[in-house]
Write a protein that holds these residues in place. Structure first.
Motif, PDB file in Angstrom:
ATOM      1  N   ARG A   6     -23.190  84.503  38.924  1.00 48.90           N
ATOM      2  CA  ARG A   6     -23.771  85.082  40.137  1.00 48.90           C
ATOM      3  C   ARG A   6     -25.280  85.273  39.996  1.00 48.90           C
ATOM      4  N   GLN A   7     -25.809  84.986  38.840  1.00 45.86           N
ATOM      5  CA  GLN A   7     -27.216  85.234  38.569  1.00 45.86           C
ATOM      6  C   GLN A   7     -28.035  83.948  38.617  1.00 45.86           C
ATOM      7  N   SER A   8     -29.256  84.096  39.022  1.00 46.51           N
ATOM      8  CA  SER A   8     -30.248  83.034  38.934  1.00 46.51           C
ATOM      9  C   SER A   8     -31.386  83.589  38.102  1.00 46.51           C
ATOM     10  N   THR A   9     -32.371  82.760  37.818  1.00 45.08           N
ATOM     11  CA  THR A   9     -33.512  83.211  37.022  1.00 45.08           C
ATOM     12  C   THR A   9     -34.791  83.063  37.833  1.00 45.08           C
ATOM     13  N   LEU A  10     -35.584  84.105  37.812  1.00 44.26           N
ATOM     14  CA  LEU A  10     -36.922  84.081  38.402  1.00 44.26           C
ATOM     15  C   LEU A  10     -37.914  84.080  37.253  1.00 44.26           C
ATOM     16  N   LYS A  11     -38.694  83.016  37.156  1.00 42.51           N
ATOM     17  CA  LYS A  11     -39.716  82.906  36.106  1.00 42.51           C
ATOM     18  C   LYS A  11     -41.047  83.326  36.713  1.00 42.51           C
ATOM     19  N   VAL A  12     -41.655  84.368  36.138  1.00 46.41           N
ATOM     20  CA  VAL A  12     -42.948  84.857  36.609  1.00 46.41           C
ATOM     21  C   VAL A  12     -43.958  84.662  35.477  1.00 46.41           C
ATOM     22  N   THR A  13     -44.981  83.849  35.733  1.00 47.19           N
ATOM     23  CA  THR A  13     -46.035  83.623  34.754  1.00 47.19           C
ATOM     24  C   THR A  13     -47.205  84.542  35.095  1.00 47.19           C
ATOM     25  N   LEU A  14     -47.589  85.389  34.153  1.00 45.59           N
ATOM     26  CA  LEU A  14     -48.661  86.373  34.346  1.00 45.59           C
ATOM     27  C   LEU A  14     -49.902  85.881  33.606  1.00 45.59           C
ATOM     28  N   ARG A  15     -50.984  85.639  34.373  1.00 42.44           N
ATOM     29  CA  ARG A  15     -52.211  85.086  33.783  1.00 42.44           C
ATOM     30  C   ARG A  15     -53.430  85.899  34.205  1.00 42.44           C
ATOM     31  N   TYR A  16     -54.504  85.737  33.457  1.00 41.67           N
ATOM     32  CA  TYR A  16     -55.807  86.304  33.821  1.00 41.67           C
ATOM     33  C   TYR A  16     -56.870  85.245  33.549  1.00 41.67           C
ATOM     34  N   PRO A  17     -58.013  85.325  34.274  1.00 38.66           N
ATOM     35  CA  PRO A  17     -59.062  84.322  34.068  1.00 38.66           C
ATOM     36  C   PRO A  17     -59.711  84.485  32.690  1.00 38.66           C
ATOM     37  N   ALA A  18     -60.093  83.371  32.100  1.00 40.07           N
ATOM     38  CA  ALA A  18     -60.707  83.399  30.768  1.00 40.07           C
ATOM     39  C   ALA A  18     -61.961  84.266  30.736  1.00 40.07           C
ATOM     40  N   SER A  19     -62.689  84.305  31.860  1.00 42.59           N
ATOM     41  CA  SER A  19     -63.928  85.094  31.906  1.00 42.59           C
ATOM     42  C   SER A  19     -63.661  86.603  31.910  1.00 42.59           C
ATOM     43  N   ALA A  20     -62.423  86.996  32.183  1.00 46.68           N
ATOM     44  CA  ALA A  20     -62.070  88.419  32.226  1.00 46.68           C
ATOM     45  C   ALA A  20     -61.246  88.766  30.977  1.00 46.68           C
ATOM     46  N   PHE A  21     -61.826  88.526  29.819  1.00 44.32           N
ATOM     47  CA  PHE A  21     -61.128  88.672  28.542  1.00 44.32           C
ATOM     48  C   PHE A  21     -60.654  90.091  28.251  1.00 44.32           C
ATOM     49  N   LEU A  22     -61.201  91.098  28.938  1.00 44.62           N
ATOM     50  CA  LEU A  22     -60.772  92.479  28.696  1.00 44.62           C
ATOM     51  C   LEU A  22     -59.324  92.722  29.100  1.00 44.62           C
ATOM     52  N   TYR A  23     -58.789  91.854  29.949  1.00 38.09           N
ATOM     53  CA  TYR A  23     -57.375  91.985  30.326  1.00 38.09           C
ATOM     54  C   TYR A  23     -56.466  91.844  29.107  1.00 38.09           C
ATOM     55  N   ARG A  24     -56.951  91.179  28.086  1.00 39.04           N
ATOM     56  CA  ARG A  24     -56.156  90.988  26.868  1.00 39.04           C
ATOM     57  C   ARG A  24     -55.717  92.326  26.278  1.00 39.04           C
ATOM     58  N   ALA A  25     -56.501  93.370  26.507  1.00 39.06           N
ATOM     59  CA  ALA A  25     -56.191  94.689  25.955  1.00 39.06           C
ATOM     60  C   ALA A  25     -55.185  95.466  26.812  1.00 39.06           C
ATOM     61  N   THR A  26     -54.760  94.878  27.928  1.00 39.27           N
ATOM     62  CA  THR A  26     -53.835  95.563  28.826  1.00 39.27           C
ATOM     63  C   THR A  26     -52.521  94.798  28.909  1.00 39.27           C
ATOM     64  N   LYS A  27     -51.551  95.422  29.528  1.00 36.63           N
ATOM     65  CA  LYS A  27     -50.276  94.763  29.774  1.00 36.63           C
ATOM     66  C   LYS A  27     -49.972  94.896  31.265  1.00 36.63           C
ATOM     67  N   PRO A  28     -49.792  93.766  31.965  1.00 38.93           N
ATOM     68  CA  PRO A  28     -49.526  93.840  33.398  1.00 38.93           C
ATOM     69  C   PRO A  28     -48.184  94.509  33.673  1.00 38.93           C
ATOM     70  N   ARG A  29     -48.084  95.093  34.856  1.00 37.03           N
ATOM     71  CA  ARG A  29     -46.838  95.737  35.289  1.00 37.03           C
ATOM     72  C   ARG A  29     -46.173  94.854  36.322  1.00 37.03           C
ATOM     73  N   LEU A  30     -44.867  94.808  36.279  1.00 36.89           N
ATOM     74  CA  LEU A  30     -44.076  93.971  37.156  1.00 36.89           C
ATOM     75  C   LEU A  30     -42.996  94.826  37.787  1.00 36.89           C
ATOM     76  N   ARG A  31     -42.832  94.691  39.088  1.00 27.92           N
ATOM     77  CA  ARG A  31     -41.811  95.451  39.812  1.00 27.92           C
ATOM     78  C   ARG A  31     -41.016  94.474  40.675  1.00 27.92           C
ATOM     79  N   LEU A  32     -39.700  94.568  40.611  1.00 27.86           N
ATOM     80  CA  LEU A  32     -38.808  93.724  41.399  1.00 27.86           C
ATOM     81  C   LEU A  32     -37.966  94.628  42.290  1.00 27.86           C
ATOM     82  N   ASP A  33     -38.105  94.439  43.590  1.00 29.50           N
ATOM     83  CA  ASP A  33     -37.360  95.241  44.574  1.00 29.50           C
ATOM     84  C   ASP A  33     -37.546  96.747  44.346  1.00 29.50           C
ATOM     85  N   GLY A  34     -38.769  97.149  44.013  1.00 29.15           N
ATOM     86  CA  GLY A  34     -39.090  98.567  43.833  1.00 29.15           C
ATOM     87  C   GLY A  34     -38.721  99.148  42.487  1.00 29.15           C
TER      88      GLY A  34
END
Length: 134
Positions: A6-34
């Motif tokens: 009954r399950q499918s897979t949703l692949k989400v690729t999380l990227r940041y621009p190379a010029s914004a290297f400070l993002y490397r120090a963070t971890k993005p947040r992901l929310r699915l259906d709240g």
């Protein structure tokens, strides 16, 4: 019928621009259906999802704004088929992120940064010329 059928897979690729290297120090947040989804950081996230309509939200925790680069996307998952999304964080934290079809997401705010860089170079060159002429 088992849970996996009954399950499918949703692949989400999380990227940041190379010029914004400070993002490397963070971890993005992901929310699915709240609901917050545990994220392993930048890169590919594979989420088991049921068929139907889903709301995906991604942002990067920051001081101000609290949800930098926030982006939302509605997606319909077809039973037995995988789907994919790509998130691109903005170059400037106050800009919106981009979330949608893989390979089509660009970083917002890049042109603004480039305009400020050009202005800064012009001011420095003008100051050097003025200083040399005196």
């Amino acid at each position: 019928m088992g849970q996996s059928s009954r399950q499918s897979t949703l692949k989400v690729t999380l990227r940041y621009p190379a010029s914004a290297f400070l993002y490397r120090a963070t971890k993005p947040r992901l929310r699915l259906d709240g609901v917050d989804v545990p994220s392993t950081g930048w890169g590919v996230q594979r989420l088991p999802v049921s068929p139907g309509d889903h709301r995906v939200e991604v942002w990067v925790p920051y001081i101000l704004p609290r949800r930098a680069g926030r982006a939302l996307c509605e997606i319909t998952i077809v039973k037995g088929q995988g789907s994919a999304l790509e998130y691109m964080a903005p170059t400037v934290t106050f800009a919106r992120g981009s979330l949608g079809a893989p390979g089509e997401q660009g970083s917002t705010g890049y042109s603004t940064v480039m305009v400020f860089n050009v202005i800064a170079v012009i001011v420095v060159v003008a100051a050097l010329i003025a200083f040399a002429l005196t």
